[in-house]
Design a protein around this motif. Structure first.
Motif, mmCIF file in Angstrom:
data_model
loop_
_atom_site.group_PDB
_atom_site.id
_atom_site.type_symbol
_atom_site.label_atom_id
_atom_site.label_comp_id
_atom_site.label_asym_id
_atom_site.label_seq_id
_atom_site.Cartn_x
_atom_site.Cartn_y
_atom_site.Cartn_z
ATOM 1 N N ASP A 1 44.460 -13.795 -16.692
ATOM 2 C CA ASP A 1 45.757 -14.259 -16.979
ATOM 3 C C ASP A 1 46.463 -15.104 -15.979
ATOM 4 O O ASP A 1 47.674 -15.289 -16.254
ATOM 5 N N ILE A 2 45.599 -15.681 -15.243
ATOM 6 C CA ILE A 2 46.201 -16.713 -14.436
ATOM 7 C C ILE A 2 46.526 -17.889 -14.956
ATOM 8 O O ILE A 2 47.767 -18.607 -14.563
ATOM 9 N N ARG B 1 50.619 -20.289 -14.876
ATOM 10 C CA ARG B 1 50.197 -21.577 -14.169
ATOM 11 C C ARG B 1 50.848 -22.688 -15.116
ATOM 12 O O ARG B 1 51.396 -23.487 -14.672
ATOM 13 N N LYS C 1 40.125 -12.641 -11.345
ATOM 14 C CA LYS C 1 41.174 -12.450 -10.475
ATOM 15 C C LYS C 1 41.397 -13.660 -9.615
ATOM 16 O O LYS C 1 40.603 -14.344 -9.332
ATOM 17 N N ASP C 2 42.766 -13.842 -9.375
ATOM 18 C CA ASP C 2 42.830 -14.951 -8.691
ATOM 19 C C ASP C 2 42.605 -14.872 -7.175
ATOM 20 O O ASP C 2 42.740 -13.564 -6.405
ATOM 21 N N THR D 1 40.973 -19.859 -14.292
ATOM 22 C CA THR D 1 42.201 -19.828 -13.492
ATOM 23 C C THR D 1 42.967 -20.857 -14.066
ATOM 24 O O THR D 1 44.193 -20.929 -13.745
#
Length: 95
Positions: A65-66, A70, A93-94, A36
């Motif tokens: 893809d986080i 960010r 996943k976030d 993340t």
């Protein structure tokens, strides 16, 4: 240089080890695997008060893809050498 996850309780008690960073020093943050980007962002937050100029973040592997979003919020370029797409795995996943 490296940024510690926890400050040592002995010695110089520094967050940053390996060199002394000075205002204006250009640095590139490199990580092995980013899921993340949270840990790398914490390192970023520890070195920004030193006045360094972060030119980018490069992980060897980006598992989702986080992190791209960010670091975009910090206006810092983010480029992974290999992504989850390259590896054919599901993205993180976030939470």
């Amino acid at each position: 240089f490296s940024v510690r996850k926890e400050q040592k309780k002995r010695g110089r008690e520094q967050w940053v080890e390996g060199t002394r960073l000075h205002p204006g020093t250009k640095v590139l943050l490199v990580d092995d695997v980013i899921s993340t980007g949270g840990s790398t962002e914490q390192a970023l937050e520890k070195i920004l008060p030193l006045g360094v100029v972060v030119t980018g973040v490069i992980p060897m592997v980006d598992r989702g893809d986080i992190a791209t979003a960010r670091f975009a919020r910090h206006n810092i370029p983010f480029h992974a050498l290999v992504t989850y797409r390259d590896l054919g795995i599901e993205p993180v996943k976030d939470v």
